[in-house]
Design an enzyme around this catalytic site. Structure first.
Site, PDB file in Angstrom:
ATOM      1  N   ASP A 175       4.759   4.833  -1.430  1.00 37.81           N
ATOM      2  CA  ASP A 175       4.260   3.955  -2.695  1.00 37.81           C
ATOM      3  C   ASP A 175       4.996   3.742  -3.675  1.00 37.81           C
ATOM      4  O   ASP A 175       5.413   4.708  -3.952  1.00 37.81           O
ATOM      5  CB  ASP A 175       3.014   3.954  -2.108  1.00 37.81           C
ATOM      6  CG  ASP A 175       2.119   3.033  -2.762  1.00 37.81           C
ATOM      7  OD1 ASP A 175       2.492   1.385  -2.691  1.00 37.81           O
ATOM      8  OD2 ASP A 175       1.073   2.935  -3.037  1.00 37.81           O
TER       9      ASP A 175
ATOM     10  N   GLU B 175       8.611   0.970  -6.929  1.00 36.92           N
ATOM     11  CA  GLU B 175       9.189   0.390  -7.836  1.00 36.92           C
ATOM     12  C   GLU B 175      10.101   0.702  -8.559  1.00 36.92           C
ATOM     13  O   GLU B 175      11.186   0.025  -8.816  1.00 36.92           O
ATOM     14  CB  GLU B 175       8.953  -1.002  -8.140  1.00 36.92           C
ATOM     15  CG  GLU B 175       7.543  -1.385  -7.242  1.00 36.92           C
ATOM     16  CD  GLU B 175       6.755  -0.727  -6.490  1.00 36.92           C
ATOM     17  OE1 GLU B 175       5.828  -0.207  -7.067  1.00 36.92           O
ATOM     18  OE2 GLU B 175       6.665  -1.279  -5.335  1.00 36.92           O
TER      19      GLU B 175
ATOM     20  N   ASP C 270       0.201  -5.790  -2.583  1.00 37.20           N
ATOM     21  CA  ASP C 270      -1.478  -5.646  -2.223  1.00 37.20           C
ATOM     22  C   ASP C 270      -1.164  -6.756  -2.584  1.00 37.20           C
ATOM     23  O   ASP C 270      -1.979  -7.356  -3.743  1.00 37.20           O
ATOM     24  CB  ASP C 270      -2.060  -4.727  -3.356  1.00 37.20           C
ATOM     25  CG  ASP C 270      -1.656  -3.731  -3.073  1.00 37.20           C
ATOM     26  OD1 ASP C 270      -1.212  -2.688  -2.718  1.00 37.20           O
ATOM     27  OD2 ASP C 270      -2.335  -2.723  -5.065  1.00 37.20           O
TER      28      ASP C 270
HETATM   29  O1  MIG Z   1      -2.316   2.087  -7.323  1.00 35.70           O
HETATM   30  O2  MIG Z   1      -2.345   4.728  -2.733  1.00 35.70           O
HETATM   31  O3  MIG Z   1      -0.026  -0.981  -2.340  1.00 35.70           O
HETATM   32  O4  MIG Z   1      -1.297  -0.076  -0.286  1.00 35.70           O
HETATM   33  O5  MIG Z   1      -3.695   1.736  -0.818  1.00 35.70           O
HETATM   34  C1  MIG Z   1      -2.290   1.617  -6.290  1.00 35.70           C
HETATM   35  C2  MIG Z   1      -3.126   3.785  -2.693  1.00 35.70           C
HETATM   36  C3  MIG Z   1      -1.346   2.856  -4.978  1.00 35.70           C
HETATM   37  C4  MIG Z   1      -0.837   0.909  -3.966  1.00 35.70           C
HETATM   38  C5  MIG Z   1      -0.218   0.359  -2.291  1.00 35.70           C
HETATM   39  C6  MIG Z   1      -1.519   0.191  -1.596  1.00 35.70           C
HETATM   40  C7  MIG Z   1      -2.245   1.810  -1.401  1.00 35.70           C
HETATM   41  C8  MIG Z   1      -2.525   2.098  -3.020  1.00 35.70           C
HETATM   42  N1  MIG Z   1      -1.360   1.841  -3.944  1.00 35.70           N
END
Ligand code: MIG
Length: 838
Positions: free
Chosen positions: A437, A440, A526
């Protein structure tokens, strides 16, 4: 009229303003060269240098253009403003340098035009207009224009800031699909799109860009397609007729104008465009079978006892599931590769028990490594010099979940290898897959209470002048931002391959660039628990799919907020035949397990997930076909029926493979919906056997417990009985669902479901064909995968007079009137031909 006093005084003020304006203009002009664009066109061709496999054109501006062919249907065009081509390197391509084929040049007598084509003379032709500024037209072998430079805007570059751009003439009705992950309508004509990976929580429809960017599109006009892939990792853009409907432009903030044109073969078909694009940028490997099961996630299942409880409940309630996800709270203070001592005191035990119940576990791993001198990952990373550096050459620090963090430079092969190694412990403990995650990369901007955080706040990623190794081509973040996430997924994938060569990795990534499909599945970040977002999943996922990424999904139910029982049930139905199937929910939202909405919805949601498990043999075969030839799993209707104009903008239905048409309910309260059956095939209702002619629009009943699902007439779709998880599949046998009414052929792929024995022949491909009322099966011998035990013919009105298997009359048959299905149990041993005699 004489001016009165009032106007005179007005004039004085005006005079003062004029001087102020003049001053401002003087200041602006003095300042302009340093900051404003200084676009320059290439100018006339001054020299033509022919090589065996490329043609180089020098231009008056000093820029050079190089034209080459990857195949007769795939053309490459490069433009370097400085006239010196950089070393050829691409993160997108399977091979850093694509292999080229021989070409030929013909010049016309006036010397104004050059025609470049493959040595064989087939396929794409390039026509270069040498004057007054270089222009390129691309035609097919018969001379039909495919793409054509706009003479009003020849290829250009910016002498100040390095930007590059090209513009093409656009036919008014030409449509464009692909472009990776975009919350935009199905066709992206008359849209302006930016390619810049961005963390965009709770994005609204229309927000652009989002998390992952793939600068590739498929054009469609009059039943014919072509594709363009702009392989440039800088911030880039596509203006597909927004500024002027008569042209489209694409360009980037730096680098070369480096793009490929795909003809789509002699048929000019979208499927051929995608095949050739995926040949260049790679295909997704066969995932482990368990990753195709239903996956349950939330932010966050914690503590350990809750994880165990959720898993047990699936089994107790007999709702099939394969995977459970652990989001960031499983870690110790968000330190990657750690476990919370308080909440997950015995991860091995938990993971062992999950495995015993047939579950696999996936943990989240973010790129940020907490700055903490006592933390082995940070200490090792600093010692190994793997972290990204800022412009001053110091370790780059930014805040994310753990607080101040350092970030591996995933464009450095040494850093990738180092990172991959850190998965060893989690694998030994029993974690099965990993979820990358925030890549980017996303960072938290410095808090400023006077400013809202904007979706594209520059403080939400690294400074543009941060340094990257670039696999031997050092560059700044402006150049490598868009590949950071993909290279993180690669580091994870390659690490897992090395550490566990006997297993196929499951990596899930949020950010990506062209080629990300080689390393990971992707999800659309999200999204929101709303009907609008549910509807958005179809244009988003089908366009991602035809951008070359097979393993795609959206958070079921919508990540942000809490869906109603109805929305969740409809979302699960809409998603159940998407390749990556995972329910996920944000922190603080209501419970979102399939049983969270009362008994009636528990029954409905169970049946929906059961449908997924029944159709897994079909889905798995599609993955094998993708891995072999790049075929899309999810298909927008236009992609499969490019000659049917009615499909071009159809955004509320999709195909899974060639044979299943899914038309989910996307609006609150609806219990009927219109379905369009594309022209060229006929269809049968999966549930009732009802026949629908191609080209018809029909209102279909869709009560809350029914997903409108249709099978192509002539299709042979493999399924299986319901299992509770993929580990149980080997105890069952296959069912063939045969949609009578047209001839057809089909294949079923089977293997061990994990590992790589299939690459040395340990797999089975069964070929089946349907001719009228005869079904022929060619089942290779010597392997012991699920046998074909049952055939169900869809679309009969009554039991046929006689049913024979290899000439012998069969008695184990039953006809079910409401579903129009004739169920035949095959005799033990092999059957070559099944015949119905009506
Ligand atoms: O700043 O890990 O898209 O699926 O549950 C949020 C917490 C960070 C974003 C992800 C989401 C995940 C969440 N993450």
């Amino acid at each position: 009229m004489q001016p009165n006093n009032d106007t005179r005084s007005g004039r004085d003020t005006y005079r003062k303003h004029v001087w102020l304006r003049v001053l401002i203009v003087i200041l602006l002009v003095g300042w302009m060269p340093a900051t404003f664009a200084a676009w320059q066109t290439l100018g006339a061709v001054t020299q033509v240098t022919a090589r065996a496999d490329s043609v180089e054109l020098s231009t008056r501006s000093g820029a050079h253009v190089r034209i080459s062919f990857v195949s007769q249907d795939v053309l490459r065009i490069r433009m370097n403003p400085h006239g010196v081509f950089a070393a050829d390197f691409s993160y997108a391509l399977v091979h850093a340098t694509p292999a080229l084929i021989a070409l030929k040049i013909d010049a016309d007598t006036s010397g104004e035009l050059l025609t470049i084509h493959t040595a064989g003379g087939d396929g794409l032709h390039v026509i270069v207009h040498k004057q007054p500024s270089l222009l390129i037209d691309v035609t097919d072998a018969q001379g039909n224009l495919i793409v054509s430079d706009d003479p009003a805007r020849p290829m250009a570059f910016d002498t100040q800031n390095g930007a590059v751009e090209t513009s093409k003439l656009r036919a008014a009705a030409e449509l464009y699909y692909g472009f990776g992950e975009k919350a935009l309508p199905l066709s992206r004509h008359q849209q302006y799109m930016t390619m810049w990976n961005s963390d965009t929580p709770r994005y609204a429809a229309g927000l652009d860009p989002l998390y992952q960017d793939i600068p590739f599109f498929v054009a469609l006009h009059d039943g014919k397609s072509y594709g363009v892939f702009f392989d440039n990792t800088w911030r880039s853009y596509f203006d597909m007729g927004k500024t002027d409907p008569a042209r489209y432009s694409f360009g980037a903030g730096g680098g070369e104008l480096n793009y490929y044109v795909f003809a789509g073969g002699a048929e000019r078909s979208p499927a051929n465009v995608l095949r050739d694009y995926s040949e260049l940028t790679g295909r997704g490997e066969l995932p482990p079978l368990w990753a195709l099961g239903y996956q349950q996630s939330r932010y966050s299942y914690t503590p350990q006892a809750r994880v165990e409880e959720v898993a047990r409940t699936f089994r107790a309630k007999k709702i099939p599931a394969d995977v459970i996800y652990l989001d960031i709270d499983y870690m110790q203070g968000f330190r990657v590769f750690s476990w919370s001592e308080r909440d997950f005191p015995a991860p091995e035990k938990m993971l062992r028990e999950l495995h015993e119940e047939g579950f696999h576990a996936v943990t989240i791993i973010d790129p940020g490594v907490k700055l903490d001198d006592q933390y082995p990952v940070y200490r090792s990373g600093r010692e190994q010099n793997v972290f990204t550096r800022n412009a001053a050459g110091e370790e780059l620090h930014a805040t994310v979940w753990p607080g101040q963090c350092a970030f591996p430079d995933f464009t450095d092969p040494h850093a990738r290898q180092w990172w991959g190694g850190w998965y060893a412990k989690a694998l030994q403990q029993g974690v099965d897959g990993f979820w990358n995650d925030m890549n980017e990369p996303a960072t938290f901007p410095a808090p400023d209470s006077n400013q809202p955080i904007l979706a594209h706040d520059a403080g939400k990623t690294f400074p543009l002048d941060a340094r990257h190794a670039g696999d031997g081509q050092p560059g700044d973040h402006a150049r490598y931002h868009n590949v950071y996430g993909m290279q993180m997924a690669r580091a994870t994938f390659e690490g897992l391959r090395t550490l566990q060569p006997q297993h196929r990795p499951l990596v899930l990534t949020r950010a990506g660039y062209a080629g990300v499909q080689r390393y990971a599945a992707v999800w659309t970040g999200d999204n929101v628990a709303s009907w609008e977002h549910l509807a958005l999943t179809i244009p988003m996922l089908t366009n991602l799919s035809i951008s070359g990424v097979p393993f795609v999904g959206a958070d079921v139910g919508g990540f942000v907020g809490s869906p109603s029982a109805e929305l969740y049930a409809r979302w699960l139905q809409a998603a159940v035949l998407t390749p990556f199937l995972r329910t996920h929910a944000e922190i603080g939202s209501n419970d979102r397990e399939p049983w969270s909405y009362g008994q009636d919805f528990e029954r409905i949601n169970r049946a929906t997930i059961e449908l997924r498990y029944q159709l897994l043999p079909y889905l798995y075969t599609l993955f094998a076909q993708h891995a072999a030839s790049g075929e899309a799993l999810l298909r927008p209707l236009w992609f499969a029926y490019p000659r049917d104009v009615k499909t071009y903008l159809l955004d509320d239905q999709y195909l899974l493979g060639r044979d299943l048409l899914i038309a989910p309910v996307l609006h609150a309260g609806d219990i009927k919906r219109e379905v369009y059956f594309p022209q060229g095939d006929a269809w049968r209702d999966w549930w009732s056997g009802q026949y629908y002619a191609g080209g018809s629009t029909v209102k279909i009943d869709a009560p809350i417990d029914r997903l409108p699902l249709f099978v192509r007439v002539g299709a042979i779709v493999p399924s299986q009985p319901v299992v509770q998880h993929t580990g149980e599949m080997s105890h069952t046998a296959l069912i063939l669902n045969v949609a009578l009414g047209a001839d057809g052929t089909s294949e079923i792929y089977q293997d061990a479901g994990d590992g790589y024995a299939y690459r040395s022949g340990d797999s089975r491909t069964t070929k089946i064909s349907l001719h009228g009322d005869f079904l022929r099966l060619q089942i290779p011998h010597g392997t012991d995968f699920q046998r074909i035990a049952t055939v169900e013919f869809i679309g009969l009105d009554a039991t046929p007079a006689r049913i024979t298997a290899d000439g012998k009359i069969l008695h184990e048959v039953s006809f079910d009137k409401p579903t129009r299905r004739l169920r035949i149990t095959l005799p033990a041993g092999s059957v070559d031909e099944l015949a119905l005699q009506r």
